[in-house]
Design a protein around this motif. Structure first.
Motif, mmCIF file in Angstrom:
data_model
loop_
_atom_site.group_PDB
_atom_site.id
_atom_site.type_symbol
_atom_site.label_atom_id
_atom_site.label_comp_id
_atom_site.label_asym_id
_atom_site.label_seq_id
_atom_site.Cartn_x
_atom_site.Cartn_y
_atom_site.Cartn_z
ATOM 1 N N ASP A 226 0.805 -1.223 0.000
ATOM 2 C CA ASP A 226 0.000 0.000 0.000
ATOM 3 C C ASP A 226 0.839 1.276 0.000
ATOM 4 N N GLN A 227 1.823 1.304 0.906
ATOM 5 C CA GLN A 227 2.471 2.572 1.227
ATOM 6 C C GLN A 227 3.392 3.096 0.134
ATOM 7 N N SER A 228 4.138 2.206 -0.519
ATOM 8 C CA SER A 228 5.017 2.698 -1.582
ATOM 9 C C SER A 228 5.303 1.601 -2.595
ATOM 10 N N PHE A 229 5.729 2.019 -3.770
ATOM 11 C CA PHE A 229 5.980 1.106 -4.882
ATOM 12 C C PHE A 229 7.400 1.324 -5.391
ATOM 13 N N GLY A 243 4.549 6.144 -7.355
ATOM 14 C CA GLY A 243 4.225 5.352 -6.177
ATOM 15 C C GLY A 243 5.355 5.179 -5.179
ATOM 16 N N ALA A 244 6.609 5.508 -5.574
ATOM 17 C CA ALA A 244 7.709 5.390 -4.611
ATOM 18 C C ALA A 244 7.641 6.560 -3.632
ATOM 19 N N GLY A 281 -2.476 -0.022 -2.592
ATOM 20 C CA GLY A 281 -2.743 1.421 -2.650
ATOM 21 C C GLY A 281 -1.750 2.177 -3.514
ATOM 22 N N SER A 282 -0.470 1.865 -3.383
ATOM 23 C CA SER A 282 0.564 2.627 -4.098
ATOM 24 C C SER A 282 0.499 2.409 -5.613
ATOM 25 N N GLY A 284 -2.170 2.466 -7.227
ATOM 26 C CA GLY A 284 -3.283 3.280 -7.692
ATOM 27 C C GLY A 284 -2.949 4.740 -7.902
ATOM 28 N N ILE A 285 -1.771 5.166 -7.456
ATOM 29 C CA ILE A 285 -1.430 6.571 -7.684
ATOM 30 C C ILE A 285 -1.240 6.798 -9.177
ATOM 31 N N GLY A 302 -12.318 6.977 -0.696
ATOM 32 C CA GLY A 302 -10.928 6.591 -0.897
ATOM 33 C C GLY A 302 -10.859 5.321 -1.718
ATOM 34 N N PHE A 303 -9.667 4.713 -1.711
ATOM 35 C CA PHE A 303 -9.481 3.525 -2.537
ATOM 36 C C PHE A 303 -9.238 2.281 -1.691
ATOM 37 N N GLY A 304 -9.662 1.147 -2.237
ATOM 38 C CA GLY A 304 -9.452 -0.137 -1.567
ATOM 39 C C GLY A 304 -8.695 -1.098 -2.476
ATOM 40 N N ARG B 3 1.993 11.954 -4.696
ATOM 41 C CA ARG B 3 1.391 11.027 -3.730
ATOM 42 C C ARG B 3 0.747 11.797 -2.573
ATOM 43 N N LEU B 6 -2.634 13.045 -3.712
ATOM 44 C CA LEU B 6 -3.660 12.010 -3.640
ATOM 45 C C LEU B 6 -4.089 11.796 -2.200
ATOM 46 N N ILE B 10 -7.757 12.463 -0.483
ATOM 47 C CA ILE B 10 -8.540 11.499 0.294
ATOM 48 C C ILE B 10 -8.930 12.120 1.632
ATOM 49 N N TRP B 22 -10.254 0.438 6.528
ATOM 50 C CA TRP B 22 -10.195 -0.468 5.380
ATOM 51 C C TRP B 22 -9.835 0.214 4.070
ATOM 52 N N LEU B 23 -9.452 1.492 4.149
ATOM 53 C CA LEU B 23 -8.928 2.135 2.940
ATOM 54 C C LEU B 23 -7.438 1.826 2.825
ATOM 55 N N ALA B 24 -6.966 1.798 1.579
ATOM 56 C CA ALA B 24 -5.533 1.577 1.362
ATOM 57 C C ALA B 24 -4.755 2.726 2.011
ATOM 58 N N GLN B 25 -3.756 2.387 2.816
ATOM 59 C CA GLN B 25 -2.983 3.393 3.551
ATOM 60 C C GLN B 25 -1.791 3.849 2.708
ATOM 61 N N VAL B 26 -2.060 4.648 1.703
ATOM 62 C CA VAL B 26 -0.999 5.070 0.791
ATOM 63 C C VAL B 26 -0.062 6.076 1.463
ATOM 64 N N GLY B 27 1.229 5.928 1.218
ATOM 65 C CA GLY B 27 2.187 6.920 1.704
ATOM 66 C C GLY B 27 2.459 6.796 3.185
ATOM 67 N N PRO B 538 4.738 3.361 8.887
ATOM 68 C CA PRO B 538 5.323 3.580 7.564
ATOM 69 C C PRO B 538 5.646 5.044 7.280
#
Lengths: 543, 543
Positions: A226-229, A243-244, A281-282, A284-285, A302-304, B3, B6, B10, B22-27, B538
């Motif tokens: 989710d957090q980074s790519f 996504g990074a 999640g990452s 999806g950016i 938000g996104f799932g 990022r 985004l 959200i 339950w949402l993606a925890q981006v970043g 994270p």
């Protein structure tokens, strides 16, 4: 050292290693052993006589087969030996060359040479069924024999661990020893999460070094989440560009090839994990389309997880997996499948309709997704999945490896094994439990657990191994080495070494000798550049 | 960065910092703040207008009083500022000198100068009652004013923490700000145990740097204990020669003077602890006579606490304390007194006789011991003791500082305060609880706890402060910085900053803004050479 003398004096007044709690605990809590191997070899006969080691009078000779992996391994260990493995001597008494040592009746002369014999041609890459067995004899002729280059690598590590500094600090010694060794479990892994915090390549290489010291053989690279790519894709560069965490926090193709090559040279497989459909999640950016929009009170909040009804999702996965499989040579590929937030799918109007029309539950959607994703992998690929994929009833080929990580592990393992699938065990080995000690990890033995309930030896053989998991929420580049080592060493020994079926270690204990042996092992790792943390309490390493 | 965009998108869909689980925890879990101070200043007014910082156009000017401590502090912070505090810019847009920035209506020009005004002469050493207050204004004229050199040091640190990188990465900024600041508690300490594992001087200095960044002002040096005796005594060199783990693992007089001087320059007191009569095993390697022989079934099985009936013990302590007090300038001296193993005293035939003859219990013996030891300190010295010394009824002068560390802390604090003694609180702040997070430490406020039960403001004022305790069983040179920081930062803020009496943080929470602010603070420490661990999950620091 006098402090040891006092300590041992106390120990020998009838107590033998268990002192009353109310006595002053002088010195290290567990004085380190000298030249004991971790993980413990299967069969080891050690005499109390010794050879003295002097790098200038020692060499390694290779007989029979060779190859680049072998040559590189010999070079690595020769370099270590030339540098005395980081062991420090302070000669004060006559040097070993002179009379002094000869008065010691246990002295058998100098260690002259190690003859390494590989009896079969090398394999190019390590794999699940590789042979890691070897025979090592330290004697007037010192020999390491294996029919596999992987066995030679394991044997060289064992050889390096036999050396120790004499009590008078005068010389480095190695005892007359015979070892016949092989692993108990085939898959002895470490999961490293590089998404919650970015871990630099240099720390990944250090991790591989430490794994080799501990005879672990699978690096499970949980590379994105989710957090980074941080995976830099050639086909989809937007994924890491957006996504990074930072442009500096990516793994290029060169980086990854370097990691794989470094691992290959140490007999370590690299299995990538691209966890889908949750934990994305990452992704999806750059590609919002592939994720599911989650709703609350009629509004998008938000996104799932990935959208399991969108063809865009599968097309992207197909192309990305194709690229990734070209980069990672291992036959196994981890597609995740854990912790899918069904709640989001249940909130999305499009998916609600879809489920209604097709008479599906959200769980069915997950099964549907996995059953469409797994065939996207190349033909020869063996999928690895987290236990939820099995739990949700996806039809899986019997070769699929199910990674068990939840609290219901005994029931789960038995169920999985009964359907003919193989198990990878991780439930007891989460290194992100910061309060857990190495003994907590040491106490868990998946085959023993299954056998205790079923008394079925065939069943328990389906457990191919396990993995210590370093999830990255609280581990970053600055503390990851310390968090993993030496706690993962406990898992390494559990997976490699023999365990008498009568000996069941419960409630976070280990055999008493292991406490002293892991102290030496932690200091050994430190001498070799791995900043291990103290295993069990007060003590010190001279480095 | 996209990022963030985004993420904030959200957040702004009606959620404001609390996303559905339950949402993606981006970043990053908690995006760091920009230019927020830790510990939080008492009064701070910050405008959304800013000055741009360019080291080549900036200088620090000192008005009125000065002294070596001030000159050194100015030099340290000037060096940091010249190096942009480690902040990284990547100018892509027009430089701040050109038109670009001027279109930003919040831009107020360049930061030109910091005028530092110290209105009273410097004190030579920091002390309990020192004045640490200061006023700082960042504006067209930027000023830092204090009547104490210690206040100037605290203000310089605050000033350094106001700088941040603009969102477009083009420049370093500091907002128009007015701060009036002072500490809530006088004694804001960190205990470091250098006996269970040796900590090198360089890591002690690094610890002092980190303390200064966190405005902590007491380094409690738990220098020796059962396991090892690294203090190198001139009068009794045998103590470390035989009691240190290794000849390399000692603190020489020069080392200690270096630590004290480094601390003094940062407004940090150094209080040594020589814990007696328990925790003294390592003393006994050189001086067996001063320890009690413990018996079991009529046989000596080892050594326990000091022998409270032997004159040799007191003579050694008198001479050693005299030496130590010449080395450490602070008026306070910690004589320990915790966890005395009375069981050993009760087993020793000589002490059994002594107790019988004098009609004493083992507890009385402890009291007797402490009441003979404390007068060995120099006249002006104020003793600090662990709570057991109070609990066992030793008559203590009212200025004695009682350090509360056990589980009964609320009752204990109230009892101690009612007898007119002052309290140092540590119970909730043991950093060796490896599973504890910063929020666990943040939640504890000793004065609030006492007030909650007694509603007595006079009573609670007797709590002069507290200490985070880094006991060394599992912390060595390789992980100690990471173990302490940023978790000790929570204690630092609790002890410095204002806490509204209506705001009681319970069950390991902190105000939501603090989660983001400590992320910035951890990255700030990393930029300044302190390898802090991730505070809450994270994320990443660009360094």
């Amino acid at each position: 050292m006098l402090r040891y003398f006092l300590l041992f004096s106390i120990l020998f007044i009838g107590l033998i290693n268990v002192r009353a709690m109310w006595l002053a605990q002088v010195g290290p809590k567990y004085p380190p052993t000298k030249g004991e191997v971790w993980p413990k070899p299967q069969v080891e006969v050690k005499e109390q006589t010794f050879y003295v080691f002097n790098p200038s009078q020692f060499k390694v000779k290779v007989l029979d087969q060779t190859c680049d992996i072998l040559t590189n391994a010999i070079a690595r260990y020769s370099y270590l030996l030339e540098n005395k493995l980081g062991l420090k001597t302070h000669p004060t008494a006559p040097s070993p060359q002179t009379e002094g040592i000869h008065s010691n009746t246990s002295y058998r002369g100098h260690l002259k040479e190690l003859e390494v014999t590989l009896t079969s041609p090398c394999e190019e890459y390590p794999h699940l069924d590789m042979d890691e067995s070897y025979n090592l004899t330290v004697s007037s002729t010192t020999t390491l024999v294996s029919s596999s280059v992987w066995g030679v690598i394991r044997g060289l590590e064992t050889f390096a661990q036999l050396f120790y500094v004499s009590d008078d600090h005068n010389d480095i010694r190695v005892n007359k020893t015979t070892i016949s060794d092989f692993p108990r479990y085939k898959h002895r892994g470490l999961l490293l999460d590089t998404s919650r915090h970015f871990i630099t390549v240099s720390n990944i290489l250090k991790t591989l070094d430490a794994m080799a010291i501990n005879k672990m053989n699978v690096f499970h690279w949980h590379i994105v989440d989710d957090q980074s790519f941080p995976y830099q894709s050639e086909r989809f560069p937007e994924l890491s560009e957006r996504g990074a965490f930072d442009p500096s926090m990516v793994y290029t193709k060169d980086d990854i090839e370097r990691v794989i090559e470094y691992a290959r040279n140490r007999g370590i497989r690299v299995i990538p994990e691209f966890d889908v459909p949750g934990h994305t999640g990452s992704w999806g950016i750059a590609f919002t389309d592939i994720l599911t929009e989650c709703y609350e009170n009629g509004k998008v909040i938000g996104f799932g997880p990935m959208d399991p009804t969108s063809n865009t999702t599968y097309k992207l996965l197909r192309d990305l997996f194709k690229e990734v499989q070209n980069v990672f040579p291992d036959k196994y590929f981890h597609v995740g499948g854990d912790e899918v937030e069904l709640q989001c799918w249940k909130s999305n109007p499009k998916l609600i309709d879809y489920m209604k029309v097709h008479k599906l539950t959200a769980s069915d959607l997950h099964a549907l997704f996995m059953s469409r994703v797994i065939p996207l992998l190349a033909n020869a690929t063996v999928p690895v999945v987290w236990q939820e994929v099995y739990d949700e009833g996806v039809i899986l080929s019997t070769d699929t490896l199910i990674q068990v990580w939840k609290y219901n592990w005994i029931t789960e393992m038995i169920n999985v094994l009964k359907t003919g699938h193989r198990v990878l065990f991780s439930s007891s080995w989460y290194l992100d439990a910061l309060g857990s000690r190495w003994t907590d990890y040491y106490a868990a033995d998946p085959r023993q657990m299954v056998y205790d309930v079923t008394s079925n030896k065939t069943l328990m053989a389906g457990i191919v191994g396990g993995e210590a998991c370093m999830w990255g929420e609280m581990a970053d580049d600055r503390n990851v080495i310390n968090r993993v080592w030496p706690r993962a060493s406990a898992v390494a020994e559990r997976l490699w070494s023999y365990q008498d079926s009568n000996t069941r270690y419960r409630s976070s204990r280990a055999p008493s000798e292991a406490y002293n042996r892991i102290e030496e092992h932690a200091c050994r790792m430190i001498r070799r550049g791995i900043d291990a943390q103290p295993p069990s309490g007060p003590g010190f390493c001279v480095v």
